[in-house]
Write a protein that holds these residues in place. Structure first.
Motif, PDB file in Angstrom:
ATOM      1  N   ASP A   3       0.815  -1.205   0.000  1.00  0.00           N
ATOM      2  CA  ASP A   3       0.000   0.000   0.000  1.00  0.00           C
ATOM      3  C   ASP A   3       0.848   1.253   0.000  1.00  0.00           C
ATOM      4  O   ASP A   3       0.474   2.278  -0.529  1.00  0.00           O
ATOM      5  N   GLY A 279       0.744 -10.079   2.991  1.00  0.00           N
ATOM      6  CA  GLY A 279       0.307  -9.299   1.837  1.00  0.00           C
ATOM      7  C   GLY A 279       0.504  -9.987   0.511  1.00  0.00           C
ATOM      8  O   GLY A 279       0.359  -9.364  -0.548  1.00  0.00           O
ATOM      9  N   ASP A 282      -4.679 -12.242  -1.393  1.00  0.00           N
ATOM     10  CA  ASP A 282      -5.827 -11.356  -1.223  1.00  0.00           C
ATOM     11  C   ASP A 282      -7.057 -12.101  -0.720  1.00  0.00           C
ATOM     12  O   ASP A 282      -7.972 -11.483  -0.172  1.00  0.00           O
ATOM     13  N   ASN A 303      -7.819  -3.987   6.892  1.00  0.00           N
ATOM     14  CA  ASN A 303      -7.257  -4.458   5.632  1.00  0.00           C
ATOM     15  C   ASN A 303      -8.060  -5.546   4.931  1.00  0.00           C
ATOM     16  O   ASN A 303      -7.813  -5.813   3.758  1.00  0.00           O
ATOM     17  N   PHE A 304      -8.988  -6.175   5.632  1.00  0.00           N
ATOM     18  CA  PHE A 304      -9.732  -7.289   5.053  1.00  0.00           C
ATOM     19  C   PHE A 304     -11.199  -7.225   5.471  1.00  0.00           C
ATOM     20  O   PHE A 304     -11.548  -6.569   6.448  1.00  0.00           O
ATOM     21  N   SER A 540      -9.262  -9.153   0.769  1.00  0.00           N
ATOM     22  CA  SER A 540      -8.685  -7.828   0.953  1.00  0.00           C
ATOM     23  C   SER A 540      -9.748  -6.755   0.751  1.00  0.00           C
ATOM     24  O   SER A 540     -10.529  -6.799  -0.192  1.00  0.00           O
ATOM     25  N   SER A 541      -9.761  -5.761   1.641  1.00  0.00           N
ATOM     26  CA  SER A 541     -10.806  -4.738   1.583  1.00  0.00           C
ATOM     27  C   SER A 541     -10.615  -3.750   0.440  1.00  0.00           C
ATOM     28  O   SER A 541     -11.457  -2.877   0.248  1.00  0.00           O
ATOM     29  N   ARG A 542      -9.545  -3.899  -0.326  1.00  0.00           N
ATOM     30  CA  ARG A 542      -9.441  -3.020  -1.492  1.00  0.00           C
ATOM     31  C   ARG A 542     -10.391  -3.465  -2.613  1.00  0.00           C
ATOM     32  O   ARG A 542     -10.673  -2.703  -3.529  1.00  0.00           O
TER      33      ARG A 542
END
Length: 573
Positions: A3, A279, A282, A303-304, A540-542
């Motif tokens: 990140d 990391g 995902d 993050n998740f 992954s929260s992205r």
């Protein structure tokens, strides 16, 4: 620090822009740069006070929701490698997990578990329920650019019913009496009698005629280099390590937002979890311990995202009924009674599941809650074994001078199954039965043991289909090598009930047949039905666009996306 790399990229862009813009743009870019720089240091400070890896934080806030954008890659963990990437030959979940991204059927299930069109635009079912006419979507291309037509469907139908094709999925297609290609985008299939699973059966993957016709499918290069019509096309397979698929930009439902799916084979869930924390993953399925305790930190919450829902699957201990020790149903009933299944649910699943007694999902209409049950009762188990001729002598269960001992085989990488086997081993030891446990790598497990019936007892799981039809698993006609009735269960009444259930359309009428089927299987106990567990995926929260529904979370995968400002990987075309 993935990140931080995102912010570094933005920072470099900001500095580059400062050199070429006018004074007003200079101030705007300078402000943006300072904000991003401040965020970077703030995130770094947060990371230094957390025992989790310092990979920054992708917080799921309204401010960074972002718009759907193309790009990025999702890295998934799998405990087993695929065995083959031609759906007609595949019989394991690891293979279907990949082929499901590459191929389509004529129909599929939507978020609410209702049938909808896939390669078929629509269909018509005759009043007598004997004919289905499919109208296929136009302008669909195979991933090599060849147009998809009705001839591909006809070829696939013939492929499945060809006795030389070693497939476990011929049953549904053998029910077809006539198959007609009306034109390039219309087909009609006729059945000699009503067959309730007929429409759903056309969800099986359609195969490319132009690449397979006239060839031995078992020797086809498509086993490792598939070509489908699906949203992702094959790129690379390193056996035992990884499989990569890339988005197919000409997909008929639209280009998927995520450019690449990398599935890494990691045969140990503890190692997989370390990769997630570092990391390098995902998405994975968590164990109950990981879900409840090891991910309950602020870093993981930032993050998740975790999800929880009852799976369309169950875990069981299956007995090889060709083995003399398991021929008597009283023995199998006794084994089930000797196992503390509730203890397994609490101890292994940490309560994230429930004991099951039948081969259907307990919260669906098909599950028969009134089947015969076998509560934990070691003394009752001993009495049943005595009736079957077994005697407990010096702490050892024996018959005709032979001790009761057997080996449970299960697949590598699934700690839940391994731990379940350990509890079963301990429980059966209490009644004088000696159990050994053997854990085998997935591909070898299937090829050398399950498919060849080379086992005494196996600890496995079945995915539960939406339709209640289970002929392929329980029919006495499905006991051959590579077929799914590998425990060799044989009950003529069950065969008849399954056929009758498949021929009735009315759900309430069908249920009568499947209720009776479950009652007989519960009496026979060819399996000890153990538990249905909660699915525990973490992502992954992205990644955005995930919309949990009755069918789960993967149904709309092509709509998942990562906002541009959060994208981690750049995928070259």
């Amino acid at each position: 620090m993935p990140d931080f790399r995102i912010f570094t990229i933005f920072s470099k862009r900001g500095l580059k822009n400062l050199l070429i813009c006018d004074r007003r743009k200079f101030m705007n870019n300078l402000s943006r740069f300072l904000v991003l720089l401040a965020l970077m240091f703030a995130m770094s400070a947060c990371g230094s006070n957390n025992s989790s890896p310092s990979t920054g934080s992708v917080k799921n806030t309204v401010a960074d929701e972002g718009k759907p954008a193309y790009g990025d890659m999702i890295v998934r963990g799998s405990i087993g490698d695929a065995s083959v990437l031609l759906p007609v030959l595949a019989s394991d979940s690891a293979s279907f997990d990949i082929t499901g991204l590459i191929y389509n059927g004529l129909v599929k299930y939507d978020k609410d578990i209702l049938l909808t069109g896939d390669l078929a635009e629509k269909w018509e079912i005759s009043e007598d329920k004997l004919k289905i006419k499919f109208f296929l979507k136009k302008d669909v291309l195979w991933q090599d650019g060849t147009p998809f037509t009705a001839k591909d469907v006809e070829f696939t139908y013939k492929l499945y019913i060809d006795p030389k094709t070693p497939t476990a999925y011929a049953t549904d297609f053998l029910k077809v009496k006539e198959f007609h290609v009306i034109d390039d985008h219309t087909i009609e299939v006729t059945y000699d009698k009503p067959y309730a699973p007929a429409l759903g059966s056309w969800g099986q993957a359609i195969h490319p005629r132009h690449l397979l016709e006239g060839k031995d499918v078992t020797q086809s290069p498509l086993k490792r280099d598939p070509v489908g019509t699906g949203p992702y096309r094959f790129k690379e397979w390193v056996t035992g390590e990884k499989i990569i698929v890339d988005s197919y930009h000409k997909y008929f439902e639209g280009r998927p937002y995520i450019d690449r799916v990398l599935t890494r084979t990691i045969p140990d869930l503890a190692t997989m979890f370390l990769e997630l924390k570092a990391g390098r993953l995902d998405q994975m399925g968590l164990t109950p311990l990981q879900y409840k305790r090891q991910t309950d930190t602020q870093w993981f919450k930032d993050n998740f995202k975790k999800y929880e829902y009852l799976t369309f699957s169950y875990t069981y201990l299956g007995y090889n009924l060709r083995d003399w020790k398991f021929e008597d149903k009283r023995v199998r009933q006794a084994l089930t009674m000797a196992m503390n299944r509730e203890s397994i649910v609490q101890g292994v699943l940490l309560g994230l599941g429930q004991v099951t007694n039948a081969p259907y999902k307990p919260d669906t209409m098909w599950y028969n809650h009134n089947v015969k049950k076998y509560p934990y009762d070691p003394e009752g188990a001993k009495r049943l074994l005595a009736e079957a001729g077994w005697k407990l002598e010096n702490g050892v269960m024996q018959k005709d001078g032979k001790p009761f001992e057997f080996t449970i085989i299960t697949n590598q990488g699934n700690e839940l199954r391994k731990n379940t086997a350990t509890i079963i081993q301990s429980d059966l030891k209490k009644i004088g039965i000696d159990v050994k446990i053997r854990v085998i790598e997935w591909a070898a497990f299937l090829k050398n043991f399950i498919n060849k019936r080379n086992f005494e007892a196996c600890l496995l799981g079945w995915g539960i289909g939406i339709d209640p039809n289970q002929i392929d698993i329980w029919s006495s006609k499905k006991t051959g090598e590579n077929e799914l009735n590998f425990v060799s269960y044989n009950n003529p009444e069950v065969d008849t009930l399954l056929e009758q259930g498949a021929s009735v359309y009315d759900p309430e009428e069908r249920k009568k047949y499947y209720d009776k089927f479950q009652e007989i299987v519960a009496e026979d106990q060819p399996y000890t039905f153990l538990y249905v567990q909660q699915a525990l995926p973490i992502i992954s929260s992205r990644f955005r666009g995930i919309d949990p529904a009755p069918i789960g979370i993967g149904y709309n995968f092509i709509k998942w996306y990562v906002p541009k400002q959060l994208q981690k990987y750049t995928i070259e075309p």
